[in-house]
Design a protein around this motif. Structure first.
Motif, PDB file in Angstrom:
ATOM      1  N   TYR A  60       0.811  -1.212   0.000  1.00  0.00           N
ATOM      2  CA  TYR A  60       0.000   0.000   0.000  1.00  0.00           C
ATOM      3  C   TYR A  60       0.847   1.264   0.000  1.00  0.00           C
ATOM      4  N   TYR A  61       2.080   1.153   0.478  1.00  0.00           N
ATOM      5  CA  TYR A  61       3.014   2.274   0.340  1.00  0.00           C
ATOM      6  C   TYR A  61       3.316   2.524  -1.135  1.00  0.00           C
ATOM      7  N   LEU A  62       3.495   1.454  -1.892  1.00  0.00           N
ATOM      8  CA  LEU A  62       3.708   1.577  -3.338  1.00  0.00           C
ATOM      9  C   LEU A  62       2.457   2.115  -4.017  1.00  0.00           C
ATOM     10  N   VAL A 117       8.360  -2.197  -9.868  1.00  0.00           N
ATOM     11  CA  VAL A 117       8.614  -2.469  -8.447  1.00  0.00           C
ATOM     12  C   VAL A 117       7.390  -3.118  -7.803  1.00  0.00           C
ATOM     13  N   MET A 118       6.192  -2.634  -8.159  1.00  0.00           N
ATOM     14  CA  MET A 118       4.966  -3.224  -7.616  1.00  0.00           C
ATOM     15  C   MET A 118       4.802  -4.666  -8.082  1.00  0.00           C
ATOM     16  N   ALA A 119       5.188  -4.954  -9.323  1.00  0.00           N
ATOM     17  CA  ALA A 119       5.130  -6.338  -9.819  1.00  0.00           C
ATOM     18  C   ALA A 119       6.104  -7.216  -9.048  1.00  0.00           C
ATOM     19  N   TYR A 120       7.294  -6.691  -8.773  1.00  0.00           N
ATOM     20  CA  TYR A 120       8.282  -7.444  -7.981  1.00  0.00           C
ATOM     21  C   TYR A 120       7.763  -7.698  -6.566  1.00  0.00           C
ATOM     22  N   ASP A 121       7.098  -6.707  -5.981  1.00  0.00           N
ATOM     23  CA  ASP A 121       6.514  -6.853  -4.652  1.00  0.00           C
ATOM     24  C   ASP A 121       5.486  -7.985  -4.635  1.00  0.00           C
ATOM     25  N   ARG A 122       4.628  -8.050  -5.643  1.00  0.00           N
ATOM     26  CA  ARG A 122       3.631  -9.123  -5.724  1.00  0.00           C
ATOM     27  C   ARG A 122       4.302 -10.474  -5.989  1.00  0.00           C
ATOM     28  N   TYR A 123       5.382 -10.467  -6.762  1.00  0.00           N
ATOM     29  CA  TYR A 123       6.140 -11.702  -7.018  1.00  0.00           C
ATOM     30  C   TYR A 123       6.685 -12.283  -5.714  1.00  0.00           C
ATOM     31  N   CYS A 141      11.805  -1.045   0.879  1.00  0.00           N
ATOM     32  CA  CYS A 141      10.686  -0.477   0.131  1.00  0.00           C
ATOM     33  C   CYS A 141      10.930   1.003  -0.152  1.00  0.00           C
ATOM     34  N   VAL A 142      11.400   1.737   0.860  1.00  0.00           N
ATOM     35  CA  VAL A 142      11.710   3.159   0.674  1.00  0.00           C
ATOM     36  C   VAL A 142      12.836   3.335  -0.334  1.00  0.00           C
ATOM     37  N   GLN A 143      13.849   2.465  -0.263  1.00  0.00           N
ATOM     38  CA  GLN A 143      14.954   2.542  -1.216  1.00  0.00           C
ATOM     39  C   GLN A 143      14.476   2.317  -2.648  1.00  0.00           C
ATOM     40  N   LEU A 144      13.608   1.324  -2.840  1.00  0.00           N
ATOM     41  CA  LEU A 144      13.089   1.035  -4.179  1.00  0.00           C
ATOM     42  C   LEU A 144      12.264   2.202  -4.715  1.00  0.00           C
ATOM     43  N   VAL A 145      11.428   2.796  -3.848  1.00  0.00           N
ATOM     44  CA  VAL A 145      10.593   3.919  -4.287  1.00  0.00           C
ATOM     45  C   VAL A 145      11.457   5.128  -4.615  1.00  0.00           C
ATOM     46  N   CYS A 146      12.424   5.424  -3.759  1.00  0.00           N
ATOM     47  CA  CYS A 146      13.323   6.559  -4.038  1.00  0.00           C
ATOM     48  C   CYS A 146      14.089   6.323  -5.340  1.00  0.00           C
ATOM     49  N   GLY A 147      14.463   5.050  -5.575  1.00  0.00           N
ATOM     50  CA  GLY A 147      15.159   4.729  -6.817  1.00  0.00           C
ATOM     51  C   GLY A 147      14.298   4.954  -8.048  1.00  0.00           C
ATOM     52  N   THR A 211      10.933  -6.709 -16.290  1.00  0.00           N
ATOM     53  CA  THR A 211      10.785  -7.000 -14.858  1.00  0.00           C
ATOM     54  C   THR A 211       9.328  -7.281 -14.521  1.00  0.00           C
ATOM     55  N   THR A 212       8.444  -6.447 -15.053  1.00  0.00           N
ATOM     56  CA  THR A 212       7.010  -6.639 -14.832  1.00  0.00           C
ATOM     57  C   THR A 212       6.526  -7.948 -15.451  1.00  0.00           C
TER      58      THR A 212
END
Length: 315
Positions: A60-62, A117-123, A141-147, A211-212
């Motif tokens: 939900y952060y994503l 990133v969201m697809a990786y999270d679900r994976y 999660c914060v690192q991925l979003v900032c990236g 990635t997705t």
């Protein structure tokens, strides 16, 4: 409007819907309504995610970041579009064009990376459920979003600077506001700029898409190996909303940038359909999550009902 007799282009003319003046005001109403629904829908999602403590998880952060992008992306183009439709003036300054193009490419690029990133999270959640909390920590999660935000904005900065460092002394008519359309107006060598778009933009875009795609291939294979029908439905429900959003986003992108122009319609009508696709997608995303995700739906209901009760108490 051709300024071939001038040494430098100081402003551009956005063709937009100038070939359809008879529907200018109805289109203003349509785009204004869509814009308001987009802001309200994504704003409600953000409010629900911020106020509901049990939704303070990586997924939900994503989603909150996706809602932010769905607010910012139309903000980069729709207000100017509404102004043009209402006033009938289609010009934009050289600097204004650069800023608008930079913002649009930055937000769209960030959304491509965020969807990956969201697809990786679900994976990770479906294929490695027992290790999910260890892999998708808050810090990671914060690192991925900032990236994703950094990659989107740096990629846009690279392409925008290389585009607007070119010399423009030919036509200033822009059919559709994107980098290839603006680069095509340059009267200097565009080889390096085109190679940057092709190599850097292509590599980043293809990497995010793969990635997705690969994440969902593994997700689908994992779901198919689940024996019970109830287990399959429960696993699929955790990624159904995101999968719909991904399909809608890439369908819109392919329709806008890959498909050939229709021979049965005028260029203005093709641009109109592309614009509608561009503004409808951010409007539909919160509706998809509200309808497909019971937790988001419940949080929105509690927020809206709580707000209604507080207003009644004040009266």
């Amino acid at each position: 409007m051709d300024v071939g007799n001038l040494s430098t282009v100081t402003q551009f003319v956005l063709m937009g819907l100038s070939d359809l003046p008879e529907v200018r005001y109805p289109l203003f109403v349509v785009f204004a309504v869509i814009y308001q629904i987009t802001l309200a829908g994504n704003g409600a999602i953000l409010l629900a995610l911020c106020t509901e403590r049990k939704l303070h998880t990586p997924m939900y952060y994503l989603l909150a970041n996706l809602s932010l992008l769905d607010i910012f992306c139309p903000l980069a183009t729709v207000p100017k579009m509404l102004h043009n439709l209402l006033s009938g003036e289609n010009s934009i300054s050289f600097l204004g064009c650069a800023v608008q193009l930079y913002s649009l490419v930055a937000f769209m690029g960030t959304e491509v990376f965020l969807l990956a990133v969201m697809a990786y999270d679900r994976y990770v959640a479906i294929c490695f459920p027992l290790r999910y909390a260890l892999i998708m920590t808050k810090v990671r999660c914060v690192q991925l979003v900032c990236g994703t935000w950094a990659a989107g904005f740096l990629n846009s900065l690279l392409h925008t600077v290389s585009t607007f460092c070119l010399s423009f002394c030919k036509s200033n008519l822009v059919n559709q506001l994107d980098i290839p359309q603006v680069v095509a107006l340059s009267c200097s060598s565009t080889y390096m700029t085109e190679m940057l778009v092709l190599v850097v933009g292509g590599m980043l875009g293809i990497s995010a898409f793969l990635t997705t795609l690969v994440s969902y291939v593994y997700i689908i294979c994992t779901i198919l190996r689940i024996r019970s029908a109830e287990g399959k439905c429960r696993a699929f429900s955790t990624c159904a909303s995101h999968l719909l959003v991904v399909c809608l986003f890439y369908r819109t992108t392919i329709f806008t940038y890959v498909r050939p122009s229709s021979s049965q319609h005028s260029p203005a009508r093709d641009r109109l359909v592309s614009m509608l696709y561009g503004v409808i997608t951010p409007m539909l995303n919160p509706l998809i999550y509200r309808l497909r995700n019971s937790e988001v739906k419940g949080a929105l209901t509690r927020v809206l009902c709580g707000g209604a009760r507080s207003q009644q108490a004040e009266h």
